[in-house]
Scaffold this motif. Sequence first.
Motif, PDB file in Angstrom:
ATOM      1  N   LEU A 130       0.832  -1.205   0.000  1.00 16.67           N
ATOM      2  CA  LEU A 130       0.000   0.000   0.000  1.00 16.67           C
ATOM      3  C   LEU A 130       0.867   1.257   0.000  1.00 16.67           C
ATOM      4  CD1 LEU A 130      -2.837  -0.997   2.488  1.00 16.67           C
ATOM      5  CD2 LEU A 130      -3.001  -0.758   0.019  1.00 16.67           C
ATOM      6  N   TRP A 131       2.011   1.193   0.676  1.00 22.36           N
ATOM      7  CA  TRP A 131       2.940   2.320   0.692  1.00 22.36           C
ATOM      8  C   TRP A 131       3.385   2.643  -0.729  1.00 22.36           C
ATOM      9  CZ3 TRP A 131       4.828   6.543   2.565  1.00 22.36           C
ATOM     10  CH2 TRP A 131       6.102   6.969   2.274  1.00 22.36           C
ATOM     11  N   LYS A 132       3.726   1.608  -1.497  1.00 23.20           N
ATOM     12  CA  LYS A 132       4.140   1.818  -2.895  1.00 23.20           C
ATOM     13  C   LYS A 132       2.998   2.464  -3.696  1.00 23.20           C
ATOM     14  CE  LYS A 132       8.330   0.373  -3.263  1.00 23.20           C
ATOM     15  NZ  LYS A 132       9.361   1.371  -3.418  1.00 23.20           N
ATOM     16  N   LYS A 133       1.777   1.961  -3.496  1.00 26.53           N
ATOM     17  CA  LYS A 133       0.630   2.566  -4.176  1.00 26.53           C
ATOM     18  C   LYS A 133       0.476   4.023  -3.763  1.00 26.53           C
ATOM     19  CE  LYS A 133      -2.341  -1.503  -4.656  1.00 26.53           C
ATOM     20  NZ  LYS A 133      -3.628  -2.073  -4.221  1.00 26.53           N
ATOM     21  N   TRP A 134       0.632   4.273  -2.462  1.00 27.74           N
ATOM     22  CA  TRP A 134       0.496   5.636  -1.947  1.00 27.74           C
ATOM     23  C   TRP A 134       1.525   6.559  -2.596  1.00 27.74           C
ATOM     24  CZ3 TRP A 134       3.593   9.108   0.663  1.00 27.74           C
ATOM     25  CH2 TRP A 134       2.943  10.215   1.205  1.00 27.74           C
ATOM     26  N   GLN A 135       2.779   6.114  -2.694  1.00 30.00           N
ATOM     27  CA  GLN A 135       3.824   6.926  -3.315  1.00 30.00           C
ATOM     28  C   GLN A 135       3.461   7.252  -4.765  1.00 30.00           C
ATOM     29  OE1 GLN A 135       7.060   4.135  -2.365  1.00 30.00           O
ATOM     30  NE2 GLN A 135       8.190   5.927  -1.663  1.00 30.00           N
ATOM     31  N   LYS A 136       3.014   6.244  -5.496  1.00 25.96           N
ATOM     32  CA  LYS A 136       2.663   6.437  -6.902  1.00 25.96           C
ATOM     33  C   LYS A 136       1.487   7.406  -7.025  1.00 25.96           C
ATOM     34  CE  LYS A 136       3.136   5.249 -11.229  1.00 25.96           C
ATOM     35  NZ  LYS A 136       4.246   5.790 -11.987  1.00 25.96           N
ATOM     36  N   GLN A 137       0.475   7.216  -6.176  1.00 29.33           N
ATOM     37  CA  GLN A 137      -0.693   8.096  -6.204  1.00 29.33           C
ATOM     38  C   GLN A 137      -0.315   9.526  -5.830  1.00 29.33           C
ATOM     39  OE1 GLN A 137      -3.547   7.441  -7.475  1.00 29.33           O
ATOM     40  NE2 GLN A 137      -3.059   5.306  -7.854  1.00 29.33           N
ATOM     41  N   LEU A 138       0.620   9.663  -4.907  1.00 31.49           N
ATOM     42  CA  LEU A 138       1.087  10.990  -4.525  1.00 31.49           C
ATOM     43  C   LEU A 138       1.690  11.697  -5.734  1.00 31.49           C
ATOM     44  CD1 LEU A 138       1.853  13.188  -2.408  1.00 31.49           C
ATOM     45  CD2 LEU A 138       3.958  11.901  -2.039  1.00 31.49           C
ATOM     46  N   GLU A 139       2.569  11.008  -6.436  1.00 32.77           N
ATOM     47  CA  GLU A 139       3.224  11.600  -7.605  1.00 32.77           C
ATOM     48  C   GLU A 139       2.212  11.940  -8.699  1.00 32.77           C
ATOM     49  OE1 GLU A 139       6.456  12.408  -7.818  1.00 32.77           O
ATOM     50  OE2 GLU A 139       6.813  11.619  -5.802  1.00 32.77           O
ATOM     51  N   LEU A 140       1.380  10.957  -9.063  1.00 32.83           N
ATOM     52  CA  LEU A 140       0.414  11.164 -10.141  1.00 32.83           C
ATOM     53  C   LEU A 140      -0.639  12.206  -9.778  1.00 32.83           C
ATOM     54  CD1 LEU A 140      -0.135   7.466 -11.291  1.00 32.83           C
ATOM     55  CD2 LEU A 140       1.217   9.245 -12.443  1.00 32.83           C
ATOM     56  N   GLY A 141      -1.149  12.096  -8.564  1.00 32.08           N
ATOM     57  CA  GLY A 141      -2.186  13.020  -8.117  1.00 32.08           C
ATOM     58  C   GLY A 141      -1.708  14.452  -8.045  1.00 32.08           C
ATOM     59  N   GLN A 142      -0.505  14.634  -7.518  1.00 37.12           N
ATOM     60  CA  GLN A 142       0.011  15.994  -7.427  1.00 37.12           C
ATOM     61  C   GLN A 142       0.238  16.559  -8.830  1.00 37.12           C
ATOM     62  OE1 GLN A 142       3.934  16.616  -5.934  1.00 37.12           O
ATOM     63  NE2 GLN A 142       3.673  18.828  -5.959  1.00 37.12           N
ATOM     64  N   GLU A 143       0.806  15.763  -9.725  1.00 35.59           N
ATOM     65  CA  GLU A 143       1.029  16.235 -11.099  1.00 35.59           C
ATOM     66  C   GLU A 143      -0.288  16.627 -11.767  1.00 35.59           C
ATOM     67  OE1 GLU A 143       3.199  13.297 -13.323  1.00 35.59           O
ATOM     68  OE2 GLU A 143       4.846  13.304 -11.875  1.00 35.59           O
ATOM     69  N   ARG A 144      -1.337  15.863 -11.513  1.00 34.04           N
ATOM     70  CA  ARG A 144      -2.626  16.110 -12.145  1.00 34.04           C
ATOM     71  C   ARG A 144      -3.393  17.244 -11.469  1.00 34.04           C
ATOM     72  NH1 ARG A 144      -5.617  11.497 -10.828  1.00 34.04           N
ATOM     73  NH2 ARG A 144      -6.273  12.698  -9.042  1.00 34.04           N
ATOM     74  N   ASP A 145      -3.479  17.227 -10.139  1.00 33.05           N
ATOM     75  CA  ASP A 145      -4.371  18.128  -9.420  1.00 33.05           C
ATOM     76  C   ASP A 145      -3.716  19.398  -8.886  1.00 33.05           C
ATOM     77  OD1 ASP A 145      -6.322  16.188  -9.773  1.00 33.05           O
ATOM     78  OD2 ASP A 145      -5.960  15.280  -7.807  1.00 33.05           O
TER      79      ASP A 145
END
Length: 183
Positions: A130-145
């Motif tokens: 889940l940590w890995k997913k969280w890191q990926k979502q952090l990167e993608l989400g910040q870039e998008r939003d």
Amino acid sequence: AMIYNGRVIDGKSIYSSIDFYERGLKHFPHNWKMAASLGFNYAYELLPKEKELKSKYRKRAIHWFLKAAEHPDSPPYIKQFALSQMDKEGMRLMAVTFLKKAYATARNAREREILEKRMKSLLSQKDANLWKKWQKQLELGQERDLPYGSKELYINLGFRTGAAPQEPLPGDNAQPTQTPGLP
């Protein structure tokens, strides 16, 4: 200087040092060095035998290490001292939440690497995924939003709908800057 002045270190000198730093922080609340020194006094100088008193002092140390770590000029090792005390106190969720914020605000790749190792040591294998997913979502989400904002701002504003992993990471709702039992 109040403790390490060539004399025997005793309770009186430690309490004098604590009083000095607490009074100093009333006048200079953003001085990370005084806050860190106060944390060191509570964590490493006061060594009571009573379990309840140890816990009380450890919680105070956490509070002051967190205050010191908030300052942009404080060195990364202050975060490690805060995490060490949280670990000793059994505050896993608080540690995970603090690590997420520290990771997002890390100044360089080396600091992020150290924090990631610490996170992995706290999490079970399932949670590590889940940590890995969280890191990926952090990167993608910040870039998008929020491409113009910091990771810290993005985390504090919260993930947008659909950006967060399906399963929350332990500590997602914990409050890292509020140490239980402290003002």
